[in-house]
Design an enzyme around this catalytic site. Structure first.
Site, PDB file in Angstrom:
ATOM      1  N   ASP A  11       2.401   6.273   1.681  1.00  0.00           N
ATOM      2  CA  ASP A  11       1.665   7.458   1.505  1.00  0.00           C
ATOM      3  C   ASP A  11      -0.079   7.077   0.944  1.00  0.00           C
ATOM      4  O   ASP A  11       0.188   5.874   0.446  1.00  0.00           O
ATOM      5  CB  ASP A  11       1.534   8.193   0.786  1.00  0.00           C
ATOM      6  CG  ASP A  11       1.156   9.195  -0.435  1.00  0.00           C
ATOM      7  OD1 ASP A  11       0.404   9.934   0.727  1.00  0.00           O
ATOM      8  OD2 ASP A  11       0.411   8.403  -1.131  1.00  0.00           O
ATOM      9  N   ASP A 106      -2.506  10.837   6.305  1.00  0.00           N
ATOM     10  CA  ASP A 106      -2.242   9.591   4.992  1.00  0.00           C
ATOM     11  C   ASP A 106      -1.038   9.596   4.859  1.00  0.00           C
ATOM     12  O   ASP A 106      -0.749   8.473   3.807  1.00  0.00           O
ATOM     13  CB  ASP A 106      -3.455  10.612   3.584  1.00  0.00           C
ATOM     14  CG  ASP A 106      -2.460  11.113   2.698  1.00  0.00           C
ATOM     15  OD1 ASP A 106      -1.703  12.177   3.831  1.00  0.00           O
ATOM     16  OD2 ASP A 106      -2.361  11.719   2.015  1.00  0.00           O
ATOM     17  N   GLU A 107      -0.252   9.425   5.422  1.00  0.00           N
ATOM     18  CA  GLU A 107       1.006   9.201   5.579  1.00  0.00           C
ATOM     19  C   GLU A 107       1.493   9.007   6.531  1.00  0.00           C
ATOM     20  O   GLU A 107       1.695   9.804   7.803  1.00  0.00           O
ATOM     21  CB  GLU A 107       1.991  10.594   4.839  1.00  0.00           C
ATOM     22  CG  GLU A 107       1.797  10.766   3.526  1.00  0.00           C
ATOM     23  CD  GLU A 107       2.765  11.540   3.495  1.00  0.00           C
ATOM     24  OE1 GLU A 107       3.437  11.808   2.784  1.00  0.00           O
ATOM     25  OE2 GLU A 107       2.828  12.927   3.738  1.00  0.00           O
TER      26      GLU A 107
END
Length: 419
Positions: A11, A106-107
């Site tokens: 993340d 974002d992950e």
């Protein structure tokens, strides 16, 4: 016995804000948030750790955030930049394993089972990834490690994000001691509504669910939520025990089957054909732009619509096959408008949808005898470049300036919401 999988969920901390701070060294020690500084009623999309420490939270109003942190620097979002950085980070991950599955911007999940023999222990791989991503983008990564995607995700959310190292391993050896004492709302996919259900059932921690036999848990769920809850019960019981056989799938590399775009409309406004066709054309323009971005042309045009006059409702979804595959707006628009005019019953429209399917690679394009299709593609790609650089509203068709147009409004939104 088969080797136990090693899965990571990585993340990016304060992803949007971190990218903006990396681009502006003068903001290194200042509180930064991403939002629209001109709209005090807009929302904060991301906040850096400094801003968070002063009470600024994601999804709070810009005006509220500034009231809590008067020196907060609010930066207008650059979504295309964030997407580009995310794809670049994917390439870094792919230098360690070809099994990379984006979960959000974002992950990303990584299966590094086959990489350990070459790169070292999972924690070593995580530290190396952290260093490379941070040096390349300015984004600090947190990494959860586990034998399944579900455990890797919960390791990141509940532990890695709170540790200075940003790394935590959650497996079947420490599952009972680390995960099970946590409140049930910290289990993956348990929001406030399910928390209330579990609380009424006397299940306050993740371990309270995990220690039950599946049959007993199903009985409790049926009593609380009805006879159709067996599938949910099995899902939550397996999640509490870290059971998740789903593989890490490199879905971003899979071939697209369709490109589509839809828009909910106020039926009180969209009653006339000329108003509806303005939005229809805008949807076509966006579908064709996305197709060119992904490198596809399509042979089949789909159009769907929902209609209502307040008392009656109707809908249709029809398609037409073109003579040749395309991603040219004027060619797709001609087909889309033809479909709509043929199947529209005349009632006000509350939803429109346009799709392009039967996709093929756009590296080979059929030329026409009387139309300069290559010139048309050059023109469309030039407008794409302008929009990518300056925003979707930088260049629009004249019809979008009419009152019925929604393209400019959508350009000011992210995820359907004003920022």
């Amino acid at each position: 016995m088969p080797q136990e999988r090693t899965v990571m969920l990585i993340d990016g901390q304060s992803f949007y804000a971190s990218i903006e701070k990396a681009a502006r060294p003068d903001l290194e020690n200042k509180p930064v948030a991403v939002g629209d500084p001109s709209r005090k009623s807009g929302i904060i999309l991301a906040a850096c750790p400094i801003a968070k420490s002063r009470g600024v939270t994601t999804a709070s109003r810009v005006g509220e955030a500034l009231a809590k942190c008067s020196d907060l620097v609010v930066i207008r979002p650059r979504m295309q930049t964030y997407i580009t950085v995310s794809l670049f980070i994917t390439e870094i991950f792919e230098s360690f394993t070809d099994q990379v599955e984006p979960y959000s911007i974002d992950e990303q999940f990584l299966d590094v089972t086959g990489s350990i023999g070459y790169f070292g222990a999972p924690e070593e791989i995580a530290r190396e990834i952290q260093m490379r991503v941070h040096l390349s983008t300015g984004v600090w990564s947190r990494c959860g490690i586990g034998p399944s995607k579900i455990l890797a995700k919960m390791a990141t959310d509940n532990f890695a994000k709170k540790m200075s190292s940003g790394i935590f391993k959650l497996d079947f050896d420490n599952l009972e001691s680390a995960l099970w004492p946590l409140p049930v709302h910290q289990m993956f996919m348990v929001a406030s509504r399910m928390t209330r259900h579990f609380t009424r059932m006397g299940l306050y921690t993740i371990g309270d669910i995990a220690r039950l036999e599946l049959g007993d848990f199903k009985k409790r769920m049926r009593k609380e939520m009805g006879k159709q809850s067996d599938i949910q019960a099995e899902y939550y019981w397996q999640t509490a025990r870290g059971i998740d056989p789903s593989p890490v799938v490199a879905s971003i590399r899979n071939k697209l089957k369709s490109v589509s775009h839809g828009k909910a409309l106020r039926s009180s406004i969209y009653q006339k054909l000329e108003d509806i066709e303005v939005v229809l054309l805008e949807l076509v323009v966006e579908v064709c732009r996305r197709s060119r971005r992904f490198g596809y042309i399509g042979r089949v045009v789909n159009v769907g619509a929902a209609e209502t006059d307040g008392q009656r409702s109707a809908s249709f979804n029809r398609q037409v096959t073109l003579e040749q595959a395309t991603s040219l707006s004027h060619e797709v628009a001609a087909a889309a408008i033809g479909i709509f005019r043929k199947y529209w019953s005349g009632m006000p429209v509350s939803h429109l949808y346009v799709g392009l399917t039967q996709l093929t690679d756009d590296s080979v394009i059929q030329l026409a005898l009387f139309d300069d299709r290559m010139k048309a593609y050059d023109l469309e790609r030039a407008t794409d470049e302008i929009k990518d650089k300056y925003g979707s509203a930088a260049i629009v068709r004249a019809s979008s300036l009419l009152q019925s147009g929604v393209a400019r409004e959508r350009a000011e939104q992210i995820g359907g919401h004003y920022i």
